[in-house]
Write a protein that holds these residues in place. Structure first.
Motif, PDB file in Angstrom:
ATOM      1  N   VAL A 164       0.843  -1.188   0.000  1.00  0.00           N
ATOM      2  CA  VAL A 164       0.000   0.000   0.000  1.00  0.00           C
ATOM      3  C   VAL A 164       0.879   1.239   0.000  1.00  0.00           C
ATOM      4  N   PRO A 165       0.438   2.323  -0.640  1.00  0.00           N
ATOM      5  CA  PRO A 165       1.262   3.544  -0.692  1.00  0.00           C
ATOM      6  C   PRO A 165       1.319   4.282   0.635  1.00  0.00           C
ATOM      7  N   PHE A 166       0.267   4.123   1.447  1.00  0.00           N
ATOM      8  CA  PHE A 166       0.230   4.734   2.781  1.00  0.00           C
ATOM      9  C   PHE A 166      -0.849   4.020   3.579  1.00  0.00           C
ATOM     10  N   ARG A 167      -0.888   4.279   4.881  1.00  0.00           N
ATOM     11  CA  ARG A 167      -1.807   3.579   5.767  1.00  0.00           C
ATOM     12  C   ARG A 167      -3.161   4.303   5.810  1.00  0.00           C
ATOM     13  N   LEU A 168      -4.215   3.622   5.375  1.00  0.00           N
ATOM     14  CA  LEU A 168      -5.556   4.190   5.440  1.00  0.00           C
ATOM     15  C   LEU A 168      -6.523   3.057   5.778  1.00  0.00           C
ATOM     16  N   THR A 169      -6.446   2.585   7.006  1.00  0.00           N
ATOM     17  CA  THR A 169      -7.212   1.422   7.449  1.00  0.00           C
ATOM     18  C   THR A 169      -8.681   1.790   7.693  1.00  0.00           C
ATOM     19  N   ARG A 170      -9.490   0.799   8.029  1.00  0.00           N
ATOM     20  CA  ARG A 170     -10.922   1.016   8.214  1.00  0.00           C
ATOM     21  C   ARG A 170     -11.212   2.019   9.323  1.00  0.00           C
ATOM     22  N   ASN A 171     -10.487   1.938  10.439  1.00  0.00           N
ATOM     23  CA  ASN A 171     -10.704   2.889  11.533  1.00  0.00           C
ATOM     24  C   ASN A 171     -10.292   4.304  11.132  1.00  0.00           C
ATOM     25  N   LEU A 172      -9.202   4.413  10.388  1.00  0.00           N
ATOM     26  CA  LEU A 172      -8.767   5.735   9.921  1.00  0.00           C
ATOM     27  C   LEU A 172      -9.770   6.308   8.920  1.00  0.00           C
ATOM     28  N   GLN A 173     -10.294   5.471   8.043  1.00  0.00           N
ATOM     29  CA  GLN A 173     -11.295   5.930   7.080  1.00  0.00           C
ATOM     30  C   GLN A 173     -12.561   6.387   7.796  1.00  0.00           C
ATOM     31  N   ARG A 174     -12.975   5.629   8.794  1.00  0.00           N
ATOM     32  CA  ARG A 174     -14.217   5.963   9.516  1.00  0.00           C
ATOM     33  C   ARG A 174     -14.072   7.299  10.243  1.00  0.00           C
ATOM     34  N   PHE A 175     -12.920   7.523  10.856  1.00  0.00           N
ATOM     35  CA  PHE A 175     -12.725   8.772  11.590  1.00  0.00           C
ATOM     36  C   PHE A 175     -12.587   9.965  10.640  1.00  0.00           C
ATOM     37  N   ALA A 176     -11.832   9.791   9.560  1.00  0.00           N
ATOM     38  CA  ALA A 176     -11.633  10.889   8.614  1.00  0.00           C
ATOM     39  C   ALA A 176     -12.902  11.169   7.813  1.00  0.00           C
ATOM     40  N   THR A 177     -13.740  10.173   7.613  1.00  0.00           N
ATOM     41  CA  THR A 177     -14.960  10.196   6.809  1.00  0.00           C
ATOM     42  C   THR A 177     -14.623  10.301   5.324  1.00  0.00           C
ATOM     43  N   GLY A 178     -15.582   9.889   4.498  1.00  0.00           N
ATOM     44  CA  GLY A 178     -15.379   9.961   3.052  1.00  0.00           C
ATOM     45  C   GLY A 178     -15.198  11.393   2.576  1.00  0.00           C
ATOM     46  N   PHE A 179     -15.955  12.332   3.165  1.00  0.00           N
ATOM     47  CA  PHE A 179     -15.797  13.739   2.809  1.00  0.00           C
ATOM     48  C   PHE A 179     -14.395  14.225   3.157  1.00  0.00           C
ATOM     49  N   GLY A 180     -13.878  13.762   4.280  1.00  0.00           N
ATOM     50  CA  GLY A 180     -12.555  14.197   4.695  1.00  0.00           C
ATOM     51  C   GLY A 180     -11.452  13.648   3.814  1.00  0.00           C
TER      52      GLY A 180
END
Length: 241
Positions: A123-139
């Motif tokens: 992977v090019p960088f870490r973007l796990t499920r918990n990170l995605q949920r906190f950042a949100t799709g808009f973020g």
């Protein structure tokens, strides 16, 4: 064999997902913030920081394999890498000799495979499920992408930031001594080429009116968030799923 290994990784990932909800990080950070405006500001700050760190992970090849190396401030949303793993000569020798890093079996999923001198896979960088949920799709497609692109645009201008010169100089033994092993895996030329790929200004120069300035970034986000990539996470990162 390879298929059996992938099946074991898939099962381990699914077990971890059942044990660890994807809103764990969100609850841990938002739990002490009573006001919506505080939660919004925290999420925005965190997502911006995540975009900055993700660019450096992609462009420079930084590796933070252990989750305890990533520290998030609950008061400001600042994200820090407290320990970046160095590029060890023994690992480089293994890569050059066998075409794949030691951790290509799943212990190291950040840019692990090498083909023709170019790092691929992982992977090019870490973007796990918990990170995605906190950042949100808009973020992710908002503050994350904006900071990612703006920083790349700055780094892509040699007169402002001579990235290739800095990395090559700091990687030389004369700079820090023979015992120094830089934490980045990309050469100066590789890092400079990668930031140009995701710099909106550079993309416009190359493609003019037909330019899609975020096409490359969208493909990187897709690589970082697809299930097969997430399943290749080392066991120490399963808690971050």
């Amino acid at each position: 064999d390879e298929e059996a290994r992938r099946e074991r990784l898939r099962q381990a990932f699914e077990d971890a997902c059942r044990a660890v909800p994807d809103d764990l990080l969100t609850k841990a950070i938002h739990g002490h913030l009573p006001r919506a405006v505080q939660r919004w500001d925290m999420t925005r700050q965190f997502t911006s920081q995540l975009g900055l760190h993700s660019l450096f992970c992609y462009a420079l090849g930084l590796r933070a394999q252990q989750p305890q190396c990533v520290v998030v401030s609950r008061s400001s949303g600042m994200v820090r890498f407290v320990e970046i793993e160095p590029r060890l000569p023994a690992l480089d020798s293994c890569i050059n000799a066998h075409g794949a890093a030691i951790g290509a079996t799943g212990e190291d999923d950040l840019q692990t495979e090498v083909s023709g001198g170019e790092i691929t896979g992982g992977v090019p960088f870490r973007l796990t499920r918990n990170l995605q949920r906190f950042a949100t799709g808009f973020g992710v497609f908002g503050a994350f992408s904006a900071v990612f692109g703006a920083t790349a645009e700055c780094l892509a201008q040699p007169q402002k930031c001579p990235l290739e010169l800095w990395l090559d100089y700091l990687s030389s033994p004369e700079a820090e001594g023979d015992g120094f092993h830089p934490p980045w895996r990309a050469t100066g030329a590789e890092a400079a080429a990668r930031v140009k790929e995701v710099s909106p200004a550079e993309v416009v120069k190359q493609h003019a009116r037909t330019a899609d300035v975020h096409a490359k970034l969208r493909s990187l986000i897709s690589e970082a968030t697809n299930l097969r990539a997430l399943q290749s996470m080392p066991p120490s990162f399963q808690g971050w799923v």
